[in-house]
Design a protein around this motif. Sequence first.
Motif, PDB file in Angstrom:
ATOM      1  N   UNK A 254       0.867  -1.215   0.008  1.00 51.03           N
ATOM      2  CA  UNK A 254       0.166   0.051   0.098  1.00 51.03           C
ATOM      3  C   UNK A 254       0.944   1.362   0.108  1.00 51.03           C
ATOM      4  N   UNK A 255       2.129   1.265   0.852  1.00 53.70           N
ATOM      5  CA  UNK A 255       2.868   2.282   0.807  1.00 53.70           C
ATOM      6  C   UNK A 255       3.782   2.650  -0.475  1.00 53.70           C
ATOM      7  N   UNK A 256       3.693   1.627  -1.213  1.00 58.75           N
ATOM      8  CA  UNK A 256       4.555   1.588  -2.356  1.00 58.75           C
ATOM      9  C   UNK A 256       6.034   1.252  -2.027  1.00 58.75           C
ATOM     10  N   UNK A 257       6.392   0.733  -1.099  1.00 54.48           N
ATOM     11  CA  UNK A 257       7.724  -0.038  -0.570  1.00 54.48           C
ATOM     12  C   UNK A 257       7.781  -1.282  -1.398  1.00 54.48           C
ATOM     13  N   UNK A 258       6.839  -2.030  -1.495  1.00 54.91           N
ATOM     14  CA  UNK A 258       6.668  -3.367  -2.423  1.00 54.91           C
ATOM     15  C   UNK A 258       6.060  -2.946  -3.768  1.00 54.91           C
ATOM     16  N   UNK A 259       6.587  -3.449  -4.625  1.00 51.66           N
ATOM     17  CA  UNK A 259       5.419  -3.566  -5.748  1.00 51.66           C
ATOM     18  C   UNK A 259       4.987  -4.888  -5.982  1.00 51.66           C
ATOM     19  N   UNK A 260       3.854  -4.948  -6.836  1.00 52.90           N
ATOM     20  CA  UNK A 260       3.281  -6.382  -6.944  1.00 52.90           C
ATOM     21  C   UNK A 260       4.262  -7.570  -7.415  1.00 52.90           C
ATOM     22  N   UNK A 261       5.289  -7.211  -7.962  1.00 52.60           N
ATOM     23  CA  UNK A 261       6.227  -8.131  -8.643  1.00 52.60           C
ATOM     24  C   UNK A 261       7.215  -8.557  -7.375  1.00 52.60           C
ATOM     25  N   UNK A 262       7.243  -7.509  -6.645  1.00 48.79           N
ATOM     26  CA  UNK A 262       8.098  -7.987  -5.102  1.00 48.79           C
ATOM     27  C   UNK A 262       7.371  -8.962  -4.315  1.00 48.79           C
ATOM     28  N   UNK A 263       6.051  -8.845  -4.161  1.00 50.57           N
ATOM     29  CA  UNK A 263       5.416  -9.623  -3.551  1.00 50.57           C
ATOM     30  C   UNK A 263       5.327 -11.129  -4.032  1.00 50.57           C
ATOM     31  N   UNK A 264       5.196 -10.935  -5.422  1.00 46.58           N
ATOM     32  CA  UNK A 264       5.025 -12.334  -6.033  1.00 46.58           C
ATOM     33  C   UNK A 264       6.580 -12.984  -6.058  1.00 46.58           C
ATOM     34  N   UNK A 265       7.591 -12.196  -6.064  1.00 47.35           N
ATOM     35  CA  UNK A 265       8.814 -12.897  -6.061  1.00 47.35           C
ATOM     36  C   UNK A 265       9.342 -13.442  -4.697  1.00 47.35           C
ATOM     37  N   UNK A 266       8.899 -12.700  -3.623  1.00 47.70           N
ATOM     38  CA  UNK A 266       9.126 -12.987  -2.148  1.00 47.70           C
ATOM     39  C   UNK A 266       8.352 -14.330  -1.635  1.00 47.70           C
ATOM     40  N   UNK A 267       6.943 -14.275  -2.200  1.00 44.50           N
ATOM     41  CA  UNK A 267       6.129 -15.105  -1.485  1.00 44.50           C
ATOM     42  C   UNK A 267       5.986 -16.382  -2.666  1.00 44.50           C
TER      43      UNK A 267
END
Length: 280
Positions: A254-267
């Motif tokens: 929500x704060x823009x510290x993660x992108x959706x790509x970051x979330x997909x990569x990490x999780x």
Amino acid sequence: MIILDNHFHVDPNHGLFLEAVKQFQRAGGTHLIVVYKSAHDYGFPGLKAEDFMKAMDFHIELVEKINKETQVKAYAVVGVHPAEFDYLARNKGLEFAKNEVMKALEYAQKLCLEGKAVGIGEVGRPHYEVSQEIWEASIEIMKYAMELAKDADCAVQLHTESFNEEKFRELGKYIKEVGIKPHKVVKHFSPPLVKVAEEVGVFPSIIASRKNIEEAIKQGNRFLMETDYIDDKRRPGAVLGPKTVPRRTKEFLQKGLFTEEDVYKIHVENPRKVYGIEIQ
């Protein structure tokens, strides 16, 4: 959104067990790597290999129960905690302890080969001061666990003392000696040294405090997130509470510290690479 906590304990004897898992799920969590706690926590004496093996079987049953009775998909990691080795060595002697723990780790490997677990852990070195002989034997056992993981092509989760850049490089030497694929080695309770871990090849699993994850994501998205939730009513919310990883992930998105790509990569992508699991 898929959200995975990479190091989560459950304890039906002292903790919330399924309620903790449901709290994780209600906060938006979907997948858990559930790590073996200790034979003693599960009601076994921890004085011989059979105690650890029975505790691992019990742990597998707990993970199966999570999968049957909640909407969370859970995966088991089984091993012998370095504090258990230290306790056994002090009570029964070093050589006896080494033999029993190595035998138990061979059983952990068998559970991975049978598909009941996705990794060996947590194994490694005590996070507190011990004698030189216990320290050296702990390194020997850690390397043996890596050898077993290499032969089974499964992950290994390491518990160690506090880490820094120099210690990551020391770990890199052990990995080369053993010949395990470096990305199959997870440094649990890792500091946010994402770039150093990447150079060494190890996967850092970072405690999901706001400060840690802010620092980690500045260096890239090659890491896993964990709470090291210990599920003990005497220490509620230690190390971090069960809702932390889903809440932190959503907050950062929500704060823009993660992108959706970051979330997909990490999780999704990182756990797939480490554990070989297909996360749907």
